[in-house]
Design an enzyme around this catalytic site. Sequence first.
Site, PDB file in Angstrom:
ATOM      1  N   ASP A   1      14.646  46.404 -31.377  1.00  0.00           N
ATOM      2  CA  ASP A   1      13.974  46.607 -30.089  1.00  0.00           C
ATOM      3  C   ASP A   1      12.517  46.148 -30.222  1.00  0.00           C
ATOM      4  OD1 ASP A   1      14.629  48.813 -27.524  1.00  0.00           O
ATOM      5  OD2 ASP A   1      12.610  48.045 -27.810  1.00  0.00           O
TER       6      ASP A   1
ATOM      7  N   THR B   1      25.157  44.199 -15.467  1.00  0.00           N
ATOM      8  CA  THR B   1      24.967  45.032 -14.293  1.00  0.00           C
ATOM      9  C   THR B   1      25.841  44.568 -13.128  1.00  0.00           C
ATOM     10  OG1 THR B   1      23.324  45.512 -12.568  1.00  0.00           O
ATOM     11  CG2 THR B   1      22.967  43.526 -13.824  1.00  0.00           C
ATOM     12  N   ASP B   2      26.084  45.465 -12.177  1.00  0.00           N
ATOM     13  CA  ASP B   2      26.812  45.079 -10.956  1.00  0.00           C
ATOM     14  C   ASP B   2      25.916  44.272 -10.012  1.00  0.00           C
ATOM     15  OD1 ASP B   2      25.114  47.103 -10.070  1.00  0.00           O
ATOM     16  OD2 ASP B   2      26.675  48.285  -9.090  1.00  0.00           O
ATOM     17  N   GLU B   3      24.595  44.255 -10.292  1.00  0.00           N
ATOM     18  CA  GLU B   3      23.683  43.575  -9.360  1.00  0.00           C
ATOM     19  C   GLU B   3      23.904  42.063  -9.329  1.00  0.00           C
ATOM     20  OE1 GLU B   3      19.698  45.105  -9.215  1.00  0.00           O
ATOM     21  OE2 GLU B   3      20.320  47.000 -10.108  1.00  0.00           O
TER      22      GLU B   3
ATOM     23  N   TYR C   1      15.567  39.813 -11.256  1.00  0.00           N
ATOM     24  CA  TYR C   1      16.273  40.592 -12.281  1.00  0.00           C
ATOM     25  C   TYR C   1      17.757  40.232 -12.310  1.00  0.00           C
ATOM     26  CZ  TYR C   1      18.967  44.497 -14.205  1.00  0.00           C
ATOM     27  OH  TYR C   1      19.887  45.244 -14.909  1.00  0.00           O
TER      28      TYR C   1
ATOM     29  N   ALA D   1      19.322  37.736 -11.033  1.00  0.00           N
ATOM     30  CA  ALA D   1      19.572  36.312 -11.337  1.00  0.00           C
ATOM     31  C   ALA D   1      19.474  36.073 -12.842  1.00  0.00           C
ATOM     32  CB  ALA D   1      18.572  35.434 -10.581  1.00  0.00           C
ATOM     33  N   SER D   2      18.513  36.738 -13.477  1.00  0.00           N
ATOM     34  CA  SER D   2      18.373  36.542 -14.927  1.00  0.00           C
ATOM     35  C   SER D   2      19.540  37.182 -15.680  1.00  0.00           C
ATOM     36  CB  SER D   2      17.031  37.073 -15.432  1.00  0.00           C
ATOM     37  OG  SER D   2      16.963  38.479 -15.300  1.00  0.00           O
ATOM     38  N   LYS D   3      20.036  38.298 -15.177  1.00  0.00           N
ATOM     39  CA  LYS D   3      21.213  38.916 -15.810  1.00  0.00           C
ATOM     40  C   LYS D   3      22.453  38.040 -15.579  1.00  0.00           C
ATOM     41  CE  LYS D   3      21.657  42.341 -17.705  1.00  0.00           C
ATOM     42  NZ  LYS D   3      21.510  42.751 -19.139  1.00  0.00           N
TER      43      LYS D   3
ATOM     44  N   ASN E   1      20.267  56.255  -0.766  1.00  0.00           N
ATOM     45  CA  ASN E   1      19.096  56.733  -1.510  1.00  0.00           C
ATOM     46  C   ASN E   1      18.618  58.074  -0.973  1.00  0.00           C
ATOM     47  OD1 ASN E   1      19.196  54.461  -3.085  1.00  0.00           O
ATOM     48  ND2 ASN E   1      17.737  53.312  -1.827  1.00  0.00           N
TER      49      ASN E   1
ATOM     50  N   GLY F   1      13.852  41.642  -0.082  1.00  0.00           N
ATOM     51  CA  GLY F   1      15.208  41.228  -0.487  1.00  0.00           C
ATOM     52  C   GLY F   1      16.083  42.383  -0.949  1.00  0.00           C
TER      53      GLY F   1
HETATM   54  P1  NAD Z   1      15.408  49.823 -20.269  1.00  0.00           P
HETATM   55  O1  NAD Z   1      14.418  48.984 -19.543  1.00  0.00           O
HETATM   56  O2  NAD Z   1      15.286  51.307 -20.203  1.00  0.00           O
HETATM   57  O3  NAD Z   1      15.424  49.444 -21.813  1.00  0.00           O
HETATM   58  C1  NAD Z   1      15.375  48.122 -22.259  1.00  0.00           C
HETATM   59  C2  NAD Z   1      15.066  48.135 -23.749  1.00  0.00           C
HETATM   60  O4  NAD Z   1      15.047  46.777 -24.196  1.00  0.00           O
HETATM   61  C3  NAD Z   1      13.706  48.736 -24.085  1.00  0.00           C
HETATM   62  O5  NAD Z   1      13.800  49.589 -25.202  1.00  0.00           O
HETATM   63  C4  NAD Z   1      12.844  47.521 -24.412  1.00  0.00           C
HETATM   64  O6  NAD Z   1      11.814  47.803 -25.361  1.00  0.00           O
HETATM   65  C5  NAD Z   1      13.891  46.570 -24.991  1.00  0.00           C
HETATM   66  N1  NAD Z   1      13.486  45.162 -24.874  1.00  0.00           N
HETATM   67  C6  NAD Z   1      12.981  44.537 -23.764  1.00  0.00           C
HETATM   68  N2  NAD Z   1      12.691  43.253 -24.052  1.00  0.00           N
HETATM   69  C7  NAD Z   1      13.063  43.054 -25.347  1.00  0.00           C
HETATM   70  C8  NAD Z   1      13.038  41.928 -26.226  1.00  0.00           C
HETATM   71  N3  NAD Z   1      12.561  40.740 -25.811  1.00  0.00           N
HETATM   72  N4  NAD Z   1      13.497  42.070 -27.479  1.00  0.00           N
HETATM   73  C9  NAD Z   1      13.972  43.273 -27.910  1.00  0.00           C
HETATM   74  N5  NAD Z   1      14.000  44.384 -27.136  1.00  0.00           N
HETATM   75  C10 NAD Z   1      13.556  44.263 -25.873  1.00  0.00           C
HETATM   76  O7  NAD Z   1      16.826  49.345 -19.730  1.00  0.00           O
HETATM   77  P2  NAD Z   1      18.176  50.185 -19.543  1.00  0.00           P
HETATM   78  O8  NAD Z   1      18.167  50.819 -18.211  1.00  0.00           O
HETATM   79  O9  NAD Z   1      18.389  51.006 -20.764  1.00  0.00           O
HETATM   80  O10 NAD Z   1      19.233  48.992 -19.494  1.00  0.00           O
HETATM   81  C11 NAD Z   1      19.876  48.537 -20.678  1.00  0.00           C
HETATM   82  C12 NAD Z   1      20.826  47.406 -20.323  1.00  0.00           C
HETATM   83  O11 NAD Z   1      21.797  47.863 -19.392  1.00  0.00           O
HETATM   84  C13 NAD Z   1      20.138  46.220 -19.649  1.00  0.00           C
HETATM   85  O12 NAD Z   1      20.711  45.029 -20.133  1.00  0.00           O
HETATM   86  C14 NAD Z   1      20.429  46.398 -18.163  1.00  0.00           C
HETATM   87  O13 NAD Z   1      20.469  45.153 -17.496  1.00  0.00           O
HETATM   88  C15 NAD Z   1      21.801  47.035 -18.233  1.00  0.00           C
HETATM   89  N6  NAD Z   1      22.153  47.908 -17.098  1.00  0.00           N
HETATM   90  C16 NAD Z   1      21.301  48.901 -16.686  1.00  0.00           C
HETATM   91  C17 NAD Z   1      21.667  49.746 -15.643  1.00  0.00           C
HETATM   92  C18 NAD Z   1      20.774  50.882 -15.198  1.00  0.00           C
HETATM   93  O14 NAD Z   1      21.097  51.546 -14.194  1.00  0.00           O
HETATM   94  N7  NAD Z   1      19.695  51.181 -15.888  1.00  0.00           N
HETATM   95  C19 NAD Z   1      22.901  49.576 -15.004  1.00  0.00           C
HETATM   96  C20 NAD Z   1      23.758  48.545 -15.454  1.00  0.00           C
HETATM   97  C21 NAD Z   1      23.357  47.731 -16.501  1.00  0.00           C
HETATM   98  P1  TYD Z   2      16.183  51.528  -8.850  1.00  0.00           P
HETATM   99  O1  TYD Z   2      16.264  52.841  -9.575  1.00  0.00           O
HETATM  100  O2  TYD Z   2      14.946  50.708  -8.994  1.00  0.00           O
HETATM  101  O3  TYD Z   2      17.502  50.713  -9.244  1.00  0.00           O
HETATM  102  P2  TYD Z   2      18.081  49.311  -8.633  1.00  0.00           P
HETATM  103  O4  TYD Z   2      17.071  48.676  -7.775  1.00  0.00           O
HETATM  104  O5  TYD Z   2      18.333  48.529  -9.878  1.00  0.00           O
HETATM  105  O6  TYD Z   2      19.327  49.697  -7.889  1.00  0.00           O
HETATM  106  O7  TYD Z   2      16.392  51.802  -7.300  1.00  0.00           O
HETATM  107  C1  TYD Z   2      17.554  52.458  -6.804  1.00  0.00           C
HETATM  108  C2  TYD Z   2      17.452  52.454  -5.304  1.00  0.00           C
HETATM  109  O8  TYD Z   2      16.358  53.295  -4.912  1.00  0.00           O
HETATM  110  C3  TYD Z   2      17.142  51.083  -4.710  1.00  0.00           C
HETATM  111  O9  TYD Z   2      17.858  50.933  -3.473  1.00  0.00           O
HETATM  112  C4  TYD Z   2      15.654  51.119  -4.436  1.00  0.00           C
HETATM  113  C5  TYD Z   2      15.398  52.592  -4.134  1.00  0.00           C
HETATM  114  N1  TYD Z   2      14.054  53.095  -4.524  1.00  0.00           N
HETATM  115  C6  TYD Z   2      13.283  53.794  -3.577  1.00  0.00           C
HETATM  116  O10 TYD Z   2      13.681  53.996  -2.414  1.00  0.00           O
HETATM  117  N2  TYD Z   2      12.055  54.261  -3.987  1.00  0.00           N
HETATM  118  C7  TYD Z   2      11.565  54.067  -5.240  1.00  0.00           C
HETATM  119  O11 TYD Z   2      10.416  54.477  -5.536  1.00  0.00           O
HETATM  120  C8  TYD Z   2      12.377  53.362  -6.194  1.00  0.00           C
HETATM  121  C9  TYD Z   2      11.892  53.118  -7.592  1.00  0.00           C
HETATM  122  C10 TYD Z   2      13.632  52.903  -5.791  1.00  0.00           C
END
Ligand code: NAD
Ligand code: TYD
Length: 354
Positions: A34, A135-137, A161, A163-165, A260, A294
């Site tokens: 990490d 992700t589902d996004e 985000y 698009a990069s995923k 939300n 968006g």
């Molecule tokens: P997060 O942002 O909490 O954690 C990301 C971690 O990656 C951090 O510890 C960060 O330090 C590390 N990191 C970032 N850039 C790095 C790099 N260049 N090299 C090494 N480490 C690096 O994210 P998360 O919510 O734990 O998500 C984890 C994965 O799951 C991601 O790939 C995300 O796209 C995917 N995901 C997240 C969700 C969600 O709801 N959070 C849902 C579906 C999928």
């Molecule tokens: P988020 O937790 O950023 O996840 P994602 O955008 O990846 O789904 O946001 C979840 C939902 O909540 C999203 O529709 C945006 C909304 N949101 C708010 O309404 N207020 C906030 O301050 C944040 C961070 C998100």
Amino acid sequence: MSHILVTGGAGFIGANFVLDWLAQAGADSVVNVDKLTYAGNLKTLATLEGDARHIFSRTDICDRDGLDTLLRRYQPRAVLHFAAESHVDRSIHGPADFIETNIVGTFTLLEAVRAYYAGLDETARAGFRFLHVSTDEVFGSLDPDDAQFSETTRYAPNSPYSASKAASDHLVRAYHHTYGLPVLTTNCSNNYGPYHFPEKLIPLMITNALTGKPLPVYGDGLNVRDWLYVRDHCSAIREVLLQGTPGETYNVGGWNEKTNLEVVHTVCDLLDALKPKAQGSYRDQIAFVKDRPGHDRRYAIDARRLERELGWKPVETFESGMRKTVQWYLDNQVWVQDVLSGDYREWVAKHYAV
Ligand code: NAD
Ligand code: TYD
């Protein structure tokens, strides 16, 4: 001793995964790679201090030499790729880091793993897996009456985000088809639970509620997300690693579509019950703010494949998972305060000033 290599294991989902993994009897050791960006927090892994089964390396996934060294030294039987820039709002304000980590980083990791895999003997190659956490996004936005996202839904990412995923998912797929790398991809819906960084909806609402700040709901608050308790996501990943078919993708979801506003009301009602205010309800702090550009209207996952083929189902309902989560934040204010005293404050000030 056998190892798995986890990237992003100091972030929200990665750290929950590492903690859950090592809590299992006979688990392989974890090499945790990490970069420790603002989202990485080693305090989340404090209970593993002194545990020889957890080897942490502060390494960027864009650092090919660093990855080569770790793969050579620890010879992992699997690589689980969680590391990413993960916050949509940040990707709107500054997409460059998302391109760098999510695309270039995934490419660099795939190249390092491809070289490592080519050098394994036949038995090790047969057992090796590269699991990409996505992700589902990537599927874009649904209308209210559309069917949920399935594994065959067309990709249509809408934010830097997603698009990069999506790009990273395509690279992972290509490494299977072109080079025969045994990859597995999971596309999961929104997670929530312990150790979630308080820039995301649920932990932000809990934190702001407790500190008397407004609860900023974007737009009309009627955007829908499909919520999954993080430990259920971790168990799905373990199942896919164990039983998934290389080259296949698996959708992971909680069957919990909520607006939300419903989510924010649930947070407020749980706090009203568990930590009542002197006067009034936490709902009084809700403030509707300018919408996210968006902003995808609805995400929803059809997770039937995972259930049918691998026997996975979430354990938590939205109600049980939310109760656990709110209670966890109440019980772990030290962790929260530690996060709040860092980079996070600057980001929030800048972001919500507009
Ligand atoms: P997060 O942002 O909490 O954690 C990301 C971690 O990656 C951090 O510890 C960060 O330090 C590390 N990191 C970032 N850039 C790095 C790099 N260049 N090299 C090494 N480490 C690096 O994210 P998360 O919510 O734990 O998500 C984890 C994965 O799951 C991601 O790939 C995300 O796209 C995917 N995901 C997240 C969700 C969600 O709801 N959070 C849902 C579906 C999928
Ligand atoms: P988020 O937790 O950023 O996840 P994602 O955008 O990846 O789904 O946001 C979840 C939902 O909540 C999203 O529709 C945006 C909304 N949101 C708010 O309404 N207020 C906030 O301050 C944040 C961070 C998100």
